[in-house]
Design an enzyme around this catalytic site. Structure first.
Site, PDB file in Angstrom:
ATOM      1  N   ASP A 154       0.817  -1.195   0.000  1.00  0.00           N
ATOM      2  CA  ASP A 154       0.000   0.000   0.000  1.00  0.00           C
ATOM      3  C   ASP A 154       0.866   1.267   0.000  1.00  0.00           C
ATOM      4  OD1 ASP A 154      -2.529   1.317   0.279  1.00  0.00           O
ATOM      5  OD2 ASP A 154      -1.857   1.853   2.292  1.00  0.00           O
TER       6      ASP A 154
ATOM      7  N   LEU B  42      -7.984   7.343   0.908  1.00  0.00           N
ATOM      8  CA  LEU B  42      -7.872   8.366  -0.141  1.00  0.00           C
ATOM      9  C   LEU B  42      -6.504   8.353  -0.812  1.00  0.00           C
ATOM     10  CD1 LEU B  42      -9.728  11.299   1.578  1.00  0.00           C
ATOM     11  CD2 LEU B  42     -10.496   9.912  -0.331  1.00  0.00           C
ATOM     12  N   ARG B  43      -5.661   7.423  -0.396  1.00  0.00           N
ATOM     13  CA  ARG B  43      -4.325   7.417  -0.975  1.00  0.00           C
ATOM     14  C   ARG B  43      -4.369   7.139  -2.474  1.00  0.00           C
ATOM     15  NH1 ARG B  43      -0.651   4.166   2.581  1.00  0.00           N
ATOM     16  NH2 ARG B  43      -0.416   5.998   3.879  1.00  0.00           N
ATOM     17  N   GLY B  44      -5.311   6.330  -2.876  1.00  0.00           N
ATOM     18  CA  GLY B  44      -5.445   6.025  -4.289  1.00  0.00           C
ATOM     19  C   GLY B  44      -5.739   7.268  -5.105  1.00  0.00           C
TER      20      GLY B  44
END
Lengths: 595, 314
Positions: B170, B251-253
């Site tokens: 991730d 929200l990293r995507g």
């Protein structure tokens, strides 16, 4: 196999020993440029003769031996403790990989080396240097050597890590070679000296293209292999006394490098011709393939066929039989093995060190001990000077012992009924459960294996692995239907669980069946005997003390299944409305309870 | 693979690149080649951490240094990764000095982990911690030191050798899969070039120098342009739509996808983020963030592409 008149030049018939002889000469000539050789053979006269021959070719220069369970400190280098203590300043010690520079490194029992060890060897082969970042020492030491990986594996899946063998251009199999078949060597140190002056033999683009084509036709994926064939062709030419690579050199290189890696037989040449110009050249301005193919239609085709024929002729008969029988499954197995080996090398992890004394077999963390002693040296020396002592002064309170976190890792073995009585859908659920458990296996530190049974036999579909990729491949084409040889399956599971336990892991068995056996141990039809045998096998499993779960997959819970679960001393789970997630959850819970 | 590396070089906040794929596909080669493409950076003379010159600080001597591309070799011990008491100084003069480790050396540059899936667990923990905080905190042997450690993490590995820990997965901004080229002409070209390099590394490098420099210039231009790229609400909506559609966690995507699209726009000399930029980078920004659905046979790349087709139309 060779069509009449297809090859203009005779490729000499190669006995296994002749191939081994040539391989030794190539290694002695410039082994570092081709990585080395993977030598499959039991310890015995043939292997010893070959190693002695190699040593003689290298002018008697010694070959370094790397033992199977070598530690990182000895392999990569680090702090030289004796010298450090004597000198009172850190002294670096060269590891085995640095010492092997310019020579040959013999990796003993390479099939037992873990993936981590193999990866370290690979990185040195790739970089031509050992990078040490250990124990306060940072060094890069150039080191080029050839590896002879001694592979004593017996079973088909007992092999050195694929990452390593991929980097070794040559493969030898002397398993079947008796000492009577050893012929007098053709090459000697003098002929090599002459060849050494010519190692820069040139090779034309046509021949390179040809070797690439042959590699592809034989189903060899890695481009590294084609490159190795090119390099070997150069060395072969040098050995033969030529300045440029001749067709027969390319053919021999194909036989040496490509043939042992073949995963398919090349398509007949008409077909190959029709397929070949496939990809359009405009995306690749560097190499206009179809153009050159047409331009020089006649000569390269001959060369193509010659190279391919040589490779085909050198493919061992056993290999092809295996390939045809296994239908491509061999690859997936090997991959599963890699994941397994990786963990076999692990003995709990170091999670730091703490002050302590050395009673009770604790292991001294030398570097940390030195670190804790270091700041006091000036003070202690001035005290010791009065007592007439010098050198590094380490006191009891400096001792640091390494803390290991040892945790027995679990391997979950699924034993799945793929027979007709168990609906095909169950198989899909089992596959899903295997995938689910694998997806979280890093956290759980689990391995997963799958045995399926149907018709007369039980088959290990997936060797214990942590790799999802390997699992996906193995699971994809699993058939269903047929009778239910439950006794055989339990015995196979027992054997696999035993192998897992011998590797230091805790096996957990998950059976998914309705428990209705109809093939007995001897492979005969008959419900009564089959059931008796299954119960006997289940009791045998209990005797071994394995943790087992039986998931009843029939629509209504079956007394037979419950009986077998009881006989194996396992948990009985009637799970008629199972889905993959349900099975996964149930197994997870049961295992957690069993721990 | 090359594009992902360039994007991460243009905007380091993208958060690293993970390269997974077959053996012998040039993963390591590509990463190591990156070092030669990067323009040198300005650093304070004598700063062990390659510190950037501070704005307004006077009397600071600075010099140009190559951007570090630091290898984390397998078998590295923790003391060399995070730094530790300098044994040499301690033994020789009883001085308690800190010897910076690889994390310090990689500051403002790249940290490359070959075979990331074989990395020891406790080292993975350290890396995760430092990558998240941008700071390396050392508390050992009576030392108490913290220093900045911001780097682009580049990992490579072969999935057949085991899974990567989900937390580490991730953490990588972009992830790319490389496969062995299946077509003959490409394979021949690869073999020829590699062979040419092995025979004459210097000549080979000279031959490709111009091409390398051209990429280097594009990279510099891209970096300069990055700040001026407009991030329109329309583009942001697209990004969010796509992530919603795929059900990515957190929200990293979204952030990564937006940054990567912006970096691509900068690299290609565009004024703003276009749909085409988003489409190009979506697979590498999102494919490793999908929830694993064990019953879906399709790979994650296929799932991203399916979602792209639905959001953007064919």
């Amino acid at each position: 196999m060779t069509a009449p008149g297809a090859s203009a030049t005779e490729v000499p018939a190669l006995t296994p020993w002749r191939i081994a002889d040539i391989a030794a000469a190539l290694l002695a000539l410039d082994g570092a440029s081709i990585g080395g050789v993977s030598l499959r053979a039991p310890a015995g006269p043939a292997r010893e003769a070959w190693l002695a021959h190699l040593s003689a070719l290298r002018g008697g220069a010694p070959c370094l031996r790397m033992p199977a369970g070598i530690g990182d400190a000895r392999l990569l280098g680090g702090l030289d403790l004796t010298a450090t203590l004597a000198m009172g300043r850190p002294v670096a010690e060269r590891g085995l990989l640095a010492e092997a520079d310019g020579g040959v490194l013999i990796v003993a029992m390479a099939e037992r080396a873990g993936a981590a060890t193999a990866a370290k060897l690979c990185s040195v082969l790739d970089a031509g240097a050992v990078t040490v970042e250990r124990d306060g020492i940072a060094l890069t030491i150039p080191s080029r050597f050839a590896i002879v990986a001694l592979d004593e594996g017996i079973a088909a899946d007992e092999r050195p890590a694929a990452a390593l063998t991929d980097r070794l251009a040559l493969r030898l199999d002397l398993t079947a070679l008796s000492h009577r078949e050893i012929e007098p060597p053709v090459f000697d140190a003098e002929s090599l000296a002459a060849a050494r002056a010519r190692v820069a033999a040139t090779i034309d683009d046509e021949t390179i293209a040809c070797l690439c084509t042959a590699a592809l036709a034989l189903g060899i994926g890695s481009t590294r292999t084609a490159l190795q064939a090119v390099k070997v062709a150069r060395l072969v030419a040098a050995l033969a006394g030529r300045e440029a690579v001749a067709p027969e050199d390319a053919a021999l290189a194909a036989a040496l490098v490509l043939a042992p890696r073949a995963t398919q037989l090349p398509a007949p040449s008409e077909e190959a011709e029709a397929q070949e110009p496939g990809p359009e050249p405009d995306s690749q301005p560097q190499s206009p393939p179809s153009e050159s193919d047409e331009q020089a239609a006649a000569p390269p085709r001959d060369l193509d066929e010659m190279v391919l024929d040589a490779a085909k002729a050198a493919i061992p008969a056993g290999l092809l039989a295996q390939l045809l029988a296994a239908g491509g499954r061999t690859r997936a197995r090997a991959a599963g093995r890699a994941g397994q080996l990786q963990k076999a090398a692990r003995r709990g992890r170091v999670v730091g060190s703490k002050a302590g004394d050395l009673r009770g077999g604790a292991r001294l963390d030398v570097v940390e001990t030195l670190r804790s002693a270091a700041p006091w040296q000036r003070l202690r020396r001035s005290e010791a000077a009065m007592a007439g002592r010098n050198g590094l002064i380490v006191r009891r309170e400096d001792f640091r012992i390494a803390r290991y976190k040892q945790r027995s890792e679990t391997a979950t073995l699924f034993v799945v009924d793929a027979s007709g009585s168990s609906a095909l859908q169950r198989l899909a659920e089992a596959k899903g459960a295997v995938r689910l458990l694998l997806a979280e296996c890093y956290v759980r530190r689990d391995e997963v294996a799958l045995i399926a049974f149907r018709k007369a036999q039980a088959e290990i579909v997936l060797s214990p692995t942590r790799s999802l990729v390997a699992a996906e491949r193995a699971l994809a084409g699993l058939p269903g239907g047929g009778a239910t040889p439950l006794a055989t399956a339990i015995e196979a599971a027992c054997a696999l669980a035993d192998a897992v336990r011998r590797k230091g892991r805790t096996p957990a068995l998950v059976f998914m069946t309705d428990g209705r056996a109809n093939i007995d141990r001897a492979g005969r039809q008959g419900r009564a005997q089959a059931q008796t045998d299954a119960l006997a096998a289940a009791r045998g499993l209990r005797g071994e003390g394995f943790n087992a779960i039986l998931i009843d997959t029939s629509p209504q819970p079956q007394p037979q299944a419950a009986d077998i679960a009881a006989a194996m001393g396992g948990l009985y789970l009637p799970l008629p409305q199972a889905d993959a997630a349900g099975v996964g959850r149930a197994v997870g819970l049961a295992l957690a309870a069993g721990r | 693979m090359k594009r992902a590396l360039l994007l991460a070089a243009i905007d380091p906040t993208i958060g690293g690149v993970l390269i997974f794929g077959d053996r012998g596909t040039g993963k390591s080669t590509a990463v190591r080649a990156l070092a030669a493409l990067l323009p040198p950076m300005r650093a304070v003379v004598g700063d062990p951490y390659n510190g950037a010159p501070q704005a307004g600080a006077r009397g600071q001597k600075t010099h140009l240094v190559p951007v570090p591309v630091v290898d984390l070799p397998l078998g590295a011990t923790e003391d060399r990764v995070v730094g530790a008491l300098d044994l040499e100084k301690a033994l020789a003069s009883g001085e308690k000095a800190f010897q910076p480790g690889l994390l310090a050396r990689a500051h403002r540059g790249f940290l490359y982990i070959d075979e990331a899936n074989l990395l020891e667990d406790h080292l993975v923990d350290v890396l995760l911690d430092v990558a998240a905080s941008g700071e390396n905190v050392v508390e050992r042997e009576g030392l108490s030191i913290r220093h900045p450690a911001r780097f682009v993490l580049v990992g490579s590995g072969n999935p057949e050798e085991g899974e990567l820990r989900p937390q580490l997965l991730d953490r990588f901004g972009l992830s790319v899969e490389v496969a062995t080229p299946a077509d003959l002409p490409t394979r021949i070209a690869v073999v020829k070039r590699r062979d040419a390099y092995d025979r004459d590394p210097r000549g080979f490098c000279a031959q490709w120098q111009a091409a390398d420099q051209a990429i280097g210039r594009r990279l510099i231009a891209g970096r300069k342009r990055l700040a001026q790229i407009e991030t329109s609400d329309a583009a942001l909506t697209r990004v969010a739509e796509l992530c919603l559609h795929l059900g990515t966690d957190g929200l990293r995507g979204e952030l990564t996808l937006m940054r990567a699209a912006r970096a691509l726009a900068a690299l290609e000399g565009a004024q703003e983020i276009l749909d085409s930029h988003i489409r190009t980078v979506a697979p590498m920004a999102l494919r490793h963030r999908l929830r694993r659905n064990p019953l879906d046979e399709a790979g994650s790349t296929v799932r991203v592409e399916r979602a792209l087709a639905e959001v953007f139309g064919p």
